[in-house]
Scaffold this motif. Structure first.
Motif, PDB file in Angstrom:
ATOM      1  N   LYS A  85       0.815  -1.207   0.000  1.00  0.00           N
ATOM      2  CA  LYS A  85       0.000   0.000   0.000  1.00  0.00           C
ATOM      3  C   LYS A  85       0.860   1.273   0.000  1.00  0.00           C
ATOM      4  O   LYS A  85       0.331   2.371  -0.041  1.00  0.00           O
ATOM      5  CB  LYS A  85      -0.922  -0.026   1.233  1.00  0.00           C
ATOM      6  N   GLY A  86       2.181   1.097   0.068  1.00  0.00           N
ATOM      7  CA  GLY A  86       3.067   2.260   0.038  1.00  0.00           C
ATOM      8  C   GLY A  86       3.356   2.862   1.396  1.00  0.00           C
ATOM      9  O   GLY A  86       3.779   4.013   1.494  1.00  0.00           O
ATOM     10  N   CYS A  87       3.158   2.077   2.448  1.00  0.00           N
ATOM     11  CA  CYS A  87       3.430   2.545   3.808  1.00  0.00           C
ATOM     12  C   CYS A  87       4.875   2.246   4.193  1.00  0.00           C
ATOM     13  O   CYS A  87       5.526   1.381   3.610  1.00  0.00           O
ATOM     14  CB  CYS A  87       2.490   1.851   4.801  1.00  0.00           C
ATOM     15  N   ILE A  88       5.346   2.956   5.194  1.00  0.00           N
ATOM     16  CA  ILE A  88       6.636   2.674   5.824  1.00  0.00           C
ATOM     17  C   ILE A  88       6.322   1.723   6.965  1.00  0.00           C
ATOM     18  O   ILE A  88       5.503   2.054   7.828  1.00  0.00           O
ATOM     19  CB  ILE A  88       7.284   3.964   6.352  1.00  0.00           C
ATOM     20  N   VAL A  89       6.932   0.553   6.977  1.00  0.00           N
ATOM     21  CA  VAL A  89       6.574  -0.460   7.974  1.00  0.00           C
ATOM     22  C   VAL A  89       7.808  -0.809   8.805  1.00  0.00           C
ATOM     23  O   VAL A  89       8.846  -1.187   8.268  1.00  0.00           O
ATOM     24  CB  VAL A  89       5.981  -1.721   7.321  1.00  0.00           C
ATOM     25  N   LEU A  90       7.667  -0.660  10.125  1.00  0.00           N
ATOM     26  CA  LEU A  90       8.765  -0.872  11.055  1.00  0.00           C
ATOM     27  C   LEU A  90       8.468  -2.019  12.011  1.00  0.00           C
ATOM     28  O   LEU A  90       7.333  -2.189  12.454  1.00  0.00           O
ATOM     29  CB  LEU A  90       9.013   0.390  11.884  1.00  0.00           C
ATOM     30  N   ILE A  96      13.479  -2.051   9.390  1.00  0.00           N
ATOM     31  CA  ILE A  96      12.404  -1.643   8.488  1.00  0.00           C
ATOM     32  C   ILE A  96      12.114  -2.799   7.529  1.00  0.00           C
ATOM     33  O   ILE A  96      13.034  -3.473   7.053  1.00  0.00           O
ATOM     34  CB  ILE A  96      12.787  -0.351   7.724  1.00  0.00           C
ATOM     35  N   TYR A  97      10.828  -3.049   7.314  1.00  0.00           N
ATOM     36  CA  TYR A  97      10.436  -4.035   6.312  1.00  0.00           C
ATOM     37  C   TYR A  97      10.600  -3.384   4.941  1.00  0.00           C
ATOM     38  O   TYR A  97      10.267  -2.218   4.758  1.00  0.00           O
ATOM     39  CB  TYR A  97       8.971  -4.440   6.491  1.00  0.00           C
ATOM     40  N   THR A  98      11.107  -4.145   3.997  1.00  0.00           N
ATOM     41  CA  THR A  98      11.280  -3.646   2.637  1.00  0.00           C
ATOM     42  C   THR A  98      10.772  -4.675   1.649  1.00  0.00           C
ATOM     43  O   THR A  98      10.557  -5.845   2.010  1.00  0.00           O
ATOM     44  CB  THR A  98      12.773  -3.370   2.327  1.00  0.00           C
ATOM     45  N   ASN A  99      10.628  -4.249   0.407  1.00  0.00           N
ATOM     46  CA  ASN A  99      10.254  -5.200  -0.643  1.00  0.00           C
ATOM     47  C   ASN A  99      11.350  -6.232  -0.850  1.00  0.00           C
ATOM     48  O   ASN A  99      11.090  -7.321  -1.342  1.00  0.00           O
ATOM     49  CB  ASN A  99       9.963  -4.456  -1.947  1.00  0.00           C
ATOM     50  N   GLU A 100      12.571  -5.897  -0.436  1.00  0.00           N
ATOM     51  CA  GLU A 100      13.692  -6.819  -0.594  1.00  0.00           C
ATOM     52  C   GLU A 100      13.736  -7.883   0.510  1.00  0.00           C
ATOM     53  O   GLU A 100      14.219  -8.983   0.274  1.00  0.00           O
ATOM     54  CB  GLU A 100      15.020  -6.049  -0.606  1.00  0.00           C
ATOM     55  N   ASN A 101      13.256  -7.573   1.730  1.00  0.00           N
ATOM     56  CA  ASN A 101      13.370  -8.566   2.804  1.00  0.00           C
ATOM     57  C   ASN A 101      12.057  -9.269   3.163  1.00  0.00           C
ATOM     58  O   ASN A 101      12.073 -10.281   3.848  1.00  0.00           O
ATOM     59  CB  ASN A 101      14.012  -7.959   4.059  1.00  0.00           C
ATOM     60  N   ILE A 102      10.933  -8.779   2.692  1.00  0.00           N
ATOM     61  CA  ILE A 102       9.649  -9.334   3.141  1.00  0.00           C
ATOM     62  C   ILE A 102       9.432 -10.762   2.645  1.00  0.00           C
ATOM     63  O   ILE A 102       8.901 -11.597   3.381  1.00  0.00           O
ATOM     64  CB  ILE A 102       8.458  -8.415   2.757  1.00  0.00           C
TER      65      ILE A 102
END
Length: 146
Positions: A85-90, A96-102
């Motif tokens: 959804k384009g949120c910053i997720v901690l 921080i959660y990223t598209n690379e680690n999720i």
């Protein structure tokens, strides 16, 4: 920008409330009715209560959150939805959660669940430390100032 906290088992609510209100950013704590409290929250902090059902807080957060909002959660599924959804997720342990680690995080969760389902024992999370708190505070400050 708003800050949403998956608040049922969040050990950094005090940091989020303190730093968020100091920065004049609205903080919304989403928690189940089983954690109901009459405690008064500071100005700028709202508590939303949801049913105790599985993922009820996650669904409410996703209904309310918008691109650019901050979500604090330890739930990888909610983190994945927030990223989409384009949120910053901690995470409360200071990453921080990223598209690379999720994807890796979700895969690890899946394999652990399958192992438990087959009767194997898996390790639980490491204890939450003072260093984790400090790391979260620094990451959170950066997130709200950007």
């Amino acid at each position: 920008m708003k800050i949403y906290v998956d608040a049922d088992a969040c050990p950094v609510k005090d940091i989020v409330i303190s730093e968020g209100t100091n920065a004049d950013i609205p903080v919304i704590l989403v928690t189940s009715f089983s954690h109901f409290s009459n405690a008064e929250q500071p100005s700028g902090v709202e508590t939303i209560y949801v049913d105790a059902g599985a993922d009820a807080a996650d669904y409410r957060i996703m209904k309310l959150a918008a691109r650019g909002d901050i979500i604090v959660t330890q739930d990888y599924g909610l983190a994945s939805l927030g990223l989409a959804k384009g949120c910053i997720v901690l995470h409360h342990k200071g990453f921080i959660y990223t598209n690379e680690n999720i994807d890796q995080l979700l895969q690890t969760r899946y394999f652990s669940a399958m192992a438990r389902k087959s009767g194997k024992r898996t390790k639980g999370p490491k204890p939450f430390t003072t260093e984790d708190r400090d790391q979260f505070r620094e990451l959170f400050k950066k997130a709200i100032s950007s």
